[in-house]
Motif scaffolding. Structure first.
Motif, PDB file in Angstrom:
ATOM      1  N   PHE A  92       0.842  -1.205   0.000  1.00  0.00           N
ATOM      2  CA  PHE A  92       0.000   0.000   0.000  1.00  0.00           C
ATOM      3  C   PHE A  92       0.871   1.246   0.000  1.00  0.00           C
ATOM      4  O   PHE A  92       0.587   2.222  -0.680  1.00  0.00           O
ATOM      5  N   SER A  93       1.973   1.185   0.781  1.00  0.00           N
ATOM      6  CA  SER A  93       2.878   2.333   0.821  1.00  0.00           C
ATOM      7  C   SER A  93       3.473   2.589  -0.550  1.00  0.00           C
ATOM      8  O   SER A  93       3.590   3.734  -0.984  1.00  0.00           O
ATOM      9  N   LEU A  94       3.859   1.508  -1.232  1.00  0.00           N
ATOM     10  CA  LEU A  94       4.488   1.679  -2.532  1.00  0.00           C
ATOM     11  C   LEU A  94       3.531   2.320  -3.526  1.00  0.00           C
ATOM     12  O   LEU A  94       3.869   3.274  -4.220  1.00  0.00           O
ATOM     13  N   ILE A  95       2.312   1.795  -3.588  1.00  0.00           N
ATOM     14  CA  ILE A  95       1.320   2.385  -4.495  1.00  0.00           C
ATOM     15  C   ILE A  95       1.056   3.821  -4.079  1.00  0.00           C
ATOM     16  O   ILE A  95       0.984   4.737  -4.912  1.00  0.00           O
ATOM     17  N   GLY A  96       0.952   4.048  -2.768  1.00  0.00           N
ATOM     18  CA  GLY A  96       0.715   5.401  -2.269  1.00  0.00           C
ATOM     19  C   GLY A  96       1.840   6.333  -2.672  1.00  0.00           C
ATOM     20  O   GLY A  96       1.609   7.469  -3.084  1.00  0.00           O
TER      21      GLY A  96
END
Lengths: 170, 307, 172, 365
Positions: B129-133
């Motif tokens: 999720f952090s990466l996509i964010g």
């Protein structure tokens, strides 16, 4: 002198921390096998008629951001490890609230083969809110009571610090 | 002694504690307004402060497999960046602490540091999720940055200076809101994009990617990022008010103008559904950038004709 | 078309495979078929655009073998030698609905090594139902696109099927 | 290196995820922001209710099955009661049937308003979420006044109902419905004209009529793709023969159509509720039920808020059922997520998921 000041500072710091903790409880909700009944009532508490944001409660998405884990439902075989993991992901200090009959005792689902038990058989629980499902008012009341007990606990810690400083002074 | 004064200036006034307190107060007003628009009562006045203090006192979990120096350093850099930017803007309607020709560019750069840092922070953690964010944060940065810059360029051109205080002084006699309305609207919306407020909150869309780049942050780091956002909110409002709403010269005017802007921002937040990231990019480049560019050309031509 | 006519259409369509038929309720028709004929029967209903697949389930006749003594399908199964003398049958039920009319395809299966062909090639939507059928009753669905558990955990003990009558909770 | 870039990047949604108030688990493989595939993993709420139902008696089962799902509890209790009554050869009195239908329609109103709010939240439109849930409290008050409970109404008993309606209660329901009808007009306007909202719904998650039939969709999700299937119309149960409803259809098959169908169904529910209140049959509330139910099998189908709910009940003549099969609407509708995901933006997935109104606790049982 320095130690006295240090003690006073610790005491004040402890009070500020407790104040912040009591006034900013962010929650995360985990359903470990509930029928939805409790879940929609929890969601209802953030909506206009009940508006939990008044008490600083916000529903968070990430366990890393949460202080309170609101659990609903009996714990099913597949949800058990997830429940543990979500609990472990939360940073300290953290508190667990079990909402609804199933979360407290397994409720109507006692004896079902998919159910391993209730919440406090898997993780430690700090507050229980009974009902099938509890009304939103009851959920808010339960949370406020939990906050009240935090306040009391925080004051006790601050009191200890005060006591320590008193002994150091004499 | 001068160094002590400088340190005091940074820590106490006008940047530092006062700015942070102002930022928290503005966050409260924003949340309260949105809550009122949603027919709720909303948080108490000390809510943002309690949130920050609580986060500071909370355990900070270091996720596995991240670079710990970056993980702990980025929030500090982000907050330091926006606090430094606060030195150059007429906060509370007072003259900026530091001022030199070209400080507008520095301030804009420093304001982008926060977004850049949060993007990097997201990319630094291994969480999906952090990466996509992080990807979305940076995508959004590249889409609003140019139009936002252009909107600040417009007032700079008519004022004939790159110094914030000079533009502020020029704007005191000219309400650019009326001569450059497109710039004003795009600047306000650009600020919302910068702060990732709804409907431009795709980078932290709760229902898709939990909390985006910030998913793995807890405790202190998350507190510093939040604080940085609050400070950025108040600086952004100050800049727009100074440039477009007839300049800032006294605390009362500052309050009235920035609060009016905040009301508009809160209203926009409550009014729309979240845009998808591709829609956000499309909106900025197709509508935002082109319109501002057109207005900028018109401004330059007009200036050339009158000169 | 009246419900009766709809049911008659289905009866006519399914006639080639019918080993027996009964009407338990006015708007229902139970068609007894052999498990081997399932795909052909479903294909026929599908080709004729007769109704839709409403549900798949099964019944366990543990301890009720006596009631099947007269059933030709059961006798045929016994004769095939695939059924131990004390093995009660399972019965798979495929429900098809068209308006008010419900047709149930019923197949007897041996308790051990029960297997049935997948109908996902005809009706892709049957996948979830077939997965549930196989994990709950231990009926192998051959060539089903996804044979994994649907509801039960990955580490559920093999050979334990909760909806069989010999499974009792707490005694896994 | 090439292998690395080709490696699938998988975004999990669930089992604990803000988009899901219940635990299910979806995995979307993505290329950038574009979804290339979707799988679903169920069973986090699997409690084993079908098995438990075989171990409890007929009356206990009513309470157990009502707790399959907290949102459509009445639908489960109703399908079960109707089935058991059919097996026992008992017909509930007309007044009881009318009250059952009344509660079923009120429950549909509560469920659809809840869904509207949740899907608005998925779209990042929190104001709509707040407003629809605020208005939903009206229907919660009505249901609480009528049955004593906000969620598990427990209004059914085998052979009838236990809640009655007097004139004052009927007026209270009418007032609630009047208020909601006006609000619903407003929601219909938002769903069909709000520019940012339409950007998230129009053309998203499209299924053609053939596709919808192929995927086996049911309920409003299917009706939004012009599949004319509604148990209330096809096989009227309870009092639906006396108080018929119109089927709500849409031809567009996308998310917008699913919004429109559900919101328009609300108007139909309001109309039927008023009609029932105006012409409520007089008489008894319950018929006598035997403790043991005659041996036999029956199928009981009703239209739950999410679509066709299918009960297969087999009795062996004792005080406990031999087998109860529950096929819920959600299990049929999951295909709309896995089947249409490919090619959509990641941001659309929570919307498509919400568009089918999933109910994991119904589905997993």
């Amino acid at each position: 002198m320095a130690t006295i000041l240090g003690k006073k500072w610790d005491e004040a710091l402890e009070q500020v921390k407790t104040w912040a903790r009591v006034n900013s409880p962010w929650a995360i909700h985990f359903n470990s096998g509930s029928c939805n009944g409790c879940d929609i009532e929890i969601l209802a508490t953030v909506t206009p008629r009940y508006d939990l944001e008044r008490f600083g409660v916000k529903l968070q998405g990430s366990p890393r951001h949460a202080d309170i884990l609101i659990c609903t439902g009996p714990v099913t075989l597949q949800a058990r490890d997830r429940l543990k993991r979500v609990y472990e992901q939360m940073p300290e200090p953290k508190f667990v609230v079990a909402v609804g009959s199933c979360a407290i005792s397994g409720g109507v689902f006692q004896g079902c083969y998919g159910v391993v038990g209730h919440i406090d058989q898997v993780i430690p629980v700090d507050a229980y809110i009974p009902g099938c499902p509890p009304r939103p008012e009851a959920i808010i009341d339960g949370l406020v009571k939990l906050l009240g007990s935090l306040q009391a606990k925080g004051e006790a810690t601050a009191g200890e610090a005060r006591h320590d400083s008193a002994t150091a002074h004499s | 002694m001068d160094i002590v004064k400088d340190i005091l200036a940074i820590l106490i006034f006008p940047a530092g504690l006062a700015v942070m307190a102002g930022g928290l107060a503005y966050e409260w007003i924003d949340r309260k307004l949105v809550a009122q628009l949603q027919n709720r009562i909303g948080p108490r006045w000390f809510q943002p402060a309690a949130d920050i203090v609580k986060l500071l006192a909370k355990e900070e979990v270091l996720p596995e497999g991240v670079d710990s120096r970056l993980f702990y350093g980025l929030p500090v850099v982000a907050l330091a960046g926006v606090l430094t930017a606060a030195l150059y803007v007429p906060l509370f309607g007072l003259a900026p602490a530091h001022s030199f020709s070209g400080d507008l560019i520095v301030a804009i750069y420093l304001l982008s540091m926060l977004t850049l840092c949060s993007g990097l922070a997201g990319a630094n953690t291994n969480d999906r999720f952090s990466l996509i964010g992080a990807t979305r944060t940076l995508t959004q940065l590249f889409s609003y940055e140019a139009p936002f810059l252009l909107t600040l360029l417009g007032p700079a051109i008519v004022a004939g200076s790159w110094q914030i205080s000079e533009i502020n002084a020029y704007a005191g006699g000219h309400w650019l809101l009326f001569t450059q309305p497109v710039g004003f609207v795009v600047a306000l919306i650009g600020l919302m994009g910068k702060l990732e407020l709804p409907p431009f909150d795709a980078p932290e869309a709760e229902t898709e990617i939990v909390a985006g780049a910030m998913t793995e942050y807890s405790g202190r780091g998350w507190a510093l990022f939040r604080l940085g956002k609050n400070v950025e909110l108040i600086i952004g409002l100050t800049l727009i008010a100074a440039f477009y709403l007839g300049g800032l010269s006294d605390p009362l005017g500052f309050l009235l103008k920035t609060l009016a802007l905040l009301l508009a921002v809160a209203g926009l937040q409550a009014l729309f559904a979240r845009l998808r990231i591709d829609q956000t990019v499309g909106l900025w480049w197709r509508a935002g950038a082109l319109l501002v560019l057109a207005q900028l050309l018109a401004t330059i031509v007009l200036k050339g004709m009158t000169a | 078309m009246s419900t009766e006519a709809t049911l008659q259409t289905a009866q006519a369509l399914l006639a080639p495979w019918t080993k027996g038929a009964r009407a338990p309720e006015p708007d229902r028709l139970d068609v007894l078929i052999d498990a081997a004929d399932l795909t052909a029967a479903v294909q026929t209903l599908h080709d004729a655009r007769w109704g839709y697949l409403a549900a798949i389930t099964a019944l366990d006749y543990l301890g009720k073998t006596a009631s099947f003594a007269q059933d030709a399908r059961w006798q045929a199964l016994m004769a095939s030698g695939r059924v131990p003398a004390d093995g009660a049958p399972l019965e798979a039920l495929y429900f098809f609905a068209a308006g008010r009319a419900i047709v149930t395809l019923r197949m007897l299966l041996p308790r051990e090594g029960a297997a049935i062909a997948s109908i996902c090639g005809i009706l892709p939507s049957a996948s979830f139902f077939e997965r549930e059928l196989s994990e709950m009753f231990g009926i192998t669905v051959t060539e089903t696109p996804d044979p994994n558990h649907l509801f039960l955990p990955e580490n559920w003990p093999a050979g334990v099927h909760p909806l069989r009558k010999d499974f009792a909770p707490g005694r896994q | 290196m090439e292998n690395e870039t080709r490696e699938k990047f998988i975004i999990p949604i669930g089992p604990q995820h803000p988009a899901l108030k219940e635990p299910g688990h979806f995995e979307f493989s993505v290329d950038g922001e574009t979804v290339t595939g979707a799988t679903v993993r169920l069973g986090y709420v699997h409690r084993g209710i079908e098995k438990a139902a075989e171990e409890r008696n007929w009356v206990q089962d009513l309470y157990l099955l009502e707790r399959i799902c907290g949102i459509c509890s009445h639908a489960h209790a109703l399908a079960y009661s109707l089935g058991v009554e059919k097996l026992a050869g008992v017909t509930a009195p007309p007044r009881a049937q009318a009250i059952r239908q009344l509660v079923a329609e009120l429950e549909r109103v509560h469920s659809h308003l809840l869904w509207l709010g949740v899907s608005a939240h998925e779209a990042g439109f929190d104001t709509l979420f707040m407003f629809s849930w605020r208005d939903r409290e009206t229907i919660m008050d009505v249901l609480e006044g009528l049955t004593g409970n906000r969620v598990n109404y427990s209004v059914n008993v085998l052979g009838g109902v236990k809640a009655d309606i007097d004139d004052a209660r009927a007026d209270a329901i009418r007032r609630g419905i009047d208020f909601l009808e006006e609000r619903t007009q407003h929601y219909l306007k938002i769903a069909t004209s709000d520019e940012t909202f339409l950007r998230r719904t129009r053309g998203v998650g499209y299924t053609s009529r053939e596709q919808a039939e192929e995927l086996g969709l049911v309920g409003p999700t299917a009706r939004a793709a012009n599949v004319a299937r509604d148990v209330r119309v096809d096989v009227p149960y309870a009092a639906y023969t006396d108080f018929p409803v119109q089927m709500t259809l849409d031809t567009r098959g996308d998310l917008e159509a699913r919004f429109v169908v559900r919101i328009r169904e609300l108007f139909e529910s309001y109309r039927v509720v008023r009609q029932i209140l105006d012409r409520l049959p007089a008489g008894e509330l319950t018929a006598r039920m035997p403790r043991r139910i005659k041996e036999g099998e029956t199928v009981s189908r009703i239209e739950a808020p999410r679509g066709e709910l299918f009960y297969f009940i087999k009795s062996n003549g004792s005080d406990k059922p031999e087998r109860i099969k529950v096929r819920t609407p959600s299990i049929c509708n999951f295909a709309v997520v896995t089947g249409t995901a490919k090619g959509h933006q990641l941001a659309d997935m929570p919307m498509i998921l919400a568009g089918m109104d999933p109910c994991f606790s119904c589905n997993d049982r």
